[in-house]
Design a protein around this motif. Structure first.
Motif, PDB file in Angstrom:
ATOM      1  N   LYS A  19       0.811  -1.211   0.000  1.00  0.00           N
ATOM      2  CA  LYS A  19       0.000   0.000   0.000  1.00  0.00           C
ATOM      3  C   LYS A  19       0.849   1.268   0.000  1.00  0.00           C
ATOM      4  CE  LYS A  19      -0.758  -0.435   5.034  1.00  0.00           C
ATOM      5  NZ  LYS A  19      -0.068   0.748   5.538  1.00  0.00           N
ATOM      6  N   ARG A  24      -1.587   4.714  -0.083  1.00  0.00           N
ATOM      7  CA  ARG A  24      -2.844   4.404   0.574  1.00  0.00           C
ATOM      8  C   ARG A  24      -2.574   3.842   1.960  1.00  0.00           C
ATOM      9  NH1 ARG A  24      -5.179   7.684  -1.375  1.00  0.00           N
ATOM     10  NH2 ARG A  24      -6.617   7.667  -3.127  1.00  0.00           N
ATOM     11  N   CYS A  26      -5.121   2.139   3.685  1.00  0.00           N
ATOM     12  CA  CYS A  26      -5.966   0.957   3.827  1.00  0.00           C
ATOM     13  C   CYS A  26      -5.667  -0.040   2.718  1.00  0.00           C
ATOM     14  CB  CYS A  26      -7.435   1.378   3.792  1.00  0.00           C
ATOM     15  SG  CYS A  26      -8.595   0.002   3.900  1.00  0.00           S
ATOM     16  N   GLU A  29      -8.062  -0.381  -0.266  1.00  0.00           N
ATOM     17  CA  GLU A  29      -8.114   0.660  -1.301  1.00  0.00           C
ATOM     18  C   GLU A  29      -6.977   0.536  -2.311  1.00  0.00           C
ATOM     19  OE1 GLU A  29     -10.828   2.344  -1.559  1.00  0.00           O
ATOM     20  OE2 GLU A  29     -11.429   1.236   0.238  1.00  0.00           O
ATOM     21  N   HIS A  53     -18.002  -2.134  -3.806  1.00  0.00           N
ATOM     22  CA  HIS A  53     -17.150  -1.123  -3.179  1.00  0.00           C
ATOM     23  C   HIS A  53     -18.068  -0.059  -2.599  1.00  0.00           C
ATOM     24  CE1 HIS A  53     -14.132   2.059  -2.650  1.00  0.00           C
ATOM     25  NE2 HIS A  53     -13.223   1.105  -2.725  1.00  0.00           N
ATOM     26  N   GLU A  71      -8.637   6.426 -10.556  1.00  0.00           N
ATOM     27  CA  GLU A  71      -7.861   6.107  -9.355  1.00  0.00           C
ATOM     28  C   GLU A  71      -6.854   4.998  -9.642  1.00  0.00           C
ATOM     29  OE1 GLU A  71      -6.338   5.447  -5.491  1.00  0.00           O
ATOM     30  OE2 GLU A  71      -7.115   7.203  -6.550  1.00  0.00           O
ATOM     31  N   HIS A 218     -13.760  11.167   5.890  1.00  0.00           N
ATOM     32  CA  HIS A 218     -14.286  10.186   4.938  1.00  0.00           C
ATOM     33  C   HIS A 218     -13.231   9.104   4.716  1.00  0.00           C
ATOM     34  CE1 HIS A 218     -15.862   8.406   1.250  1.00  0.00           C
ATOM     35  NE2 HIS A 218     -16.989   9.061   1.442  1.00  0.00           N
ATOM     36  N   PRO A 219     -13.592   7.815   4.881  1.00  0.00           N
ATOM     37  CA  PRO A 219     -12.571   6.758   4.885  1.00  0.00           C
ATOM     38  C   PRO A 219     -11.926   6.480   3.533  1.00  0.00           C
ATOM     39  CG  PRO A 219     -14.763   5.807   4.994  1.00  0.00           C
ATOM     40  CD  PRO A 219     -14.935   7.287   5.144  1.00  0.00           C
ATOM     41  N   ILE A 220     -12.505   6.953   2.437  1.00  0.00           N
ATOM     42  CA  ILE A 220     -11.933   6.690   1.117  1.00  0.00           C
ATOM     43  C   ILE A 220     -11.380   7.963   0.500  1.00  0.00           C
ATOM     44  CG2 ILE A 220     -12.472   5.889  -1.229  1.00  0.00           C
ATOM     45  CD1 ILE A 220     -14.609   4.059   0.216  1.00  0.00           C
ATOM     46  N   ASP A 223      -8.295   8.885   2.735  1.00  0.00           N
ATOM     47  CA  ASP A 223      -7.773   7.602   3.225  1.00  0.00           C
ATOM     48  C   ASP A 223      -6.644   7.802   4.231  1.00  0.00           C
ATOM     49  OD1 ASP A 223      -6.892   4.584   2.716  1.00  0.00           O
ATOM     50  OD2 ASP A 223      -5.138   5.839   2.304  1.00  0.00           O
ATOM     51  N   HIS A 224      -5.899   8.895   4.105  1.00  0.00           N
ATOM     52  CA  HIS A 224      -4.801   9.171   5.025  1.00  0.00           C
ATOM     53  C   HIS A 224      -4.666  10.685   5.169  1.00  0.00           C
ATOM     54  CE1 HIS A 224      -3.084   9.233   0.970  1.00  0.00           C
ATOM     55  NE2 HIS A 224      -2.205  10.103   1.432  1.00  0.00           N
TER      56      HIS A 224
END
Length: 310
Positions: A19, A24, A26, A29, A53, A71, A218-220, A223-224
């Motif tokens: 990742k 990313r 997660c 993702e 998803h 993406e 927002h988790p997506i 993402d970080h």
């Protein structure tokens, strides 16, 4: 007496790439599964999209979201930079362009995860100036033998020390307070979404203009932690603006061309403006979306899609 039977060949095992190579946090993702260098400037990259998803699917759940192709193309650029072009993991990336064109039939979700092969071609050898690397990629995405998407992306990478100077004290992953927007977010259906948590826009005073109201948790989309609003968030905002402008029709942009002009800051008010513009396909709807902070453009996206009037 016969000798021992030959051992069966070991099965080919598949996993996603690390990742860290695609920036990313997660594992879920990460869409890339491997790569092979074909020539000095051409690479085969494999990928897989899950059947379900929480973000990258059309509202009716029958197709992969075209922005998932964008993406995946973005991830391929970062992955090749680290694994093939010698860019260290601690270097920072600036994405200047990200374009995609998809074929809707090849985005249909089937009875198994969607396995993809990306043929990624460097348009020229990466241009190096000291520790800075600039490179441009063209990508062809195939699902089996069928063309599923094409893409174009341009990146510049710089060491962290250079990035800190470029960011002038904004080089911090700590999220500042978002600008206050008093208006309620748009209804999900108006922006082509199902869940309120995925809505990025709230009404502004002028027609065809909205405030960007991202959820930094927002988790997506987030993402970080980052010191600016990511380009993929801006691309999603552009798609939502195209839908808001066309409502009650829903538009799934099968193609988009985005130019990023400058960083989008977390704490600056962001306005998103959309207008219908002439396009090459008379049956399609073309929408030009721009984002501004403090009166300065931060990105421009031209999206093309066919409206669904259901």
């Amino acid at each position: 007496m016969p000798g021992p039977a030959a051992a069966a060949p070991a099965p080919r095992l598949t996993s996603t790439v690390a990742k860290e190579y695609v920036h990313r946090a997660c594992h879920a993702e990460v869409f890339l599964t491997g790569s092979e260098q074909l020539t000095d400037t051409t690479f085969a990259v494999t990928a897989q999209w899950p059947r379900a998803h929480t973000f990258f699917s059309t509202p009716d759940g029958t197709r992969h979201d075209p922005i998932q192709a964008a993406e995946t193309i973005r991830q391929a650029g970062l992955y090749l930079a680290h694994t093939r072009f010698g860019v260290p993991l601690d270097h920072k990336f600036m994405m200047w362009n990200l374009d995609y064109t998809t074929r809707s039939r090849q985005l249909l979700i089937g009875a198994a995860p969607t396995d993809l092969t990306l043929e990624v071609q460097l348009l020229a050898q990466p241009r190096r100036s000291g520790t800075t690397v600039d490179f441009t990629l063209e990508t062809v995405v195939r699902r089996g033998a069928q063309l599923a998407a094409t893409g174009y992306a341009r990146f510049t990478t710089v060491p962290d020390s250079t990035y800190q100077r470029l960011r002038r004290g904004r080089h911090s992953a700590e999220l500042p307070a978002a600008p206050t927007v008093t208006a309620e977010p748009l209804p999900p259906a108006r922006v082509g979404r199902l869940r309120p948590c995925d809505v990025l826009l709230a009404p502004a005073d002028a027609p065809g203009t909205w405030h960007l109201t991202p959820d930094f948790w927002h988790p997506i989309l987030f993402d970080h932690a980052n010191d600016h609003i990511p380009g993929m968030v801006l691309l999603e905002a552009a798609r939502q603006a195209a839908n808001a402008l066309s409502s009650p029709a829903t538009v799934t942009p099968t193609a988009a061309a985005t130019t990023f002009h400058r960083y989008a800051e977390h704490d600056a008010p962001t306005t998103i403006t959309a207008q219908h513009t002439p396009g090459g396909d008379p049956d399609a709807l073309t929408t030009t979306v721009t984002g501004h902070q403090h009166g300065e453009p931060i990105f421009t996206t031209v999206l093309t899609g066919h409206p669904d009037h259901r």
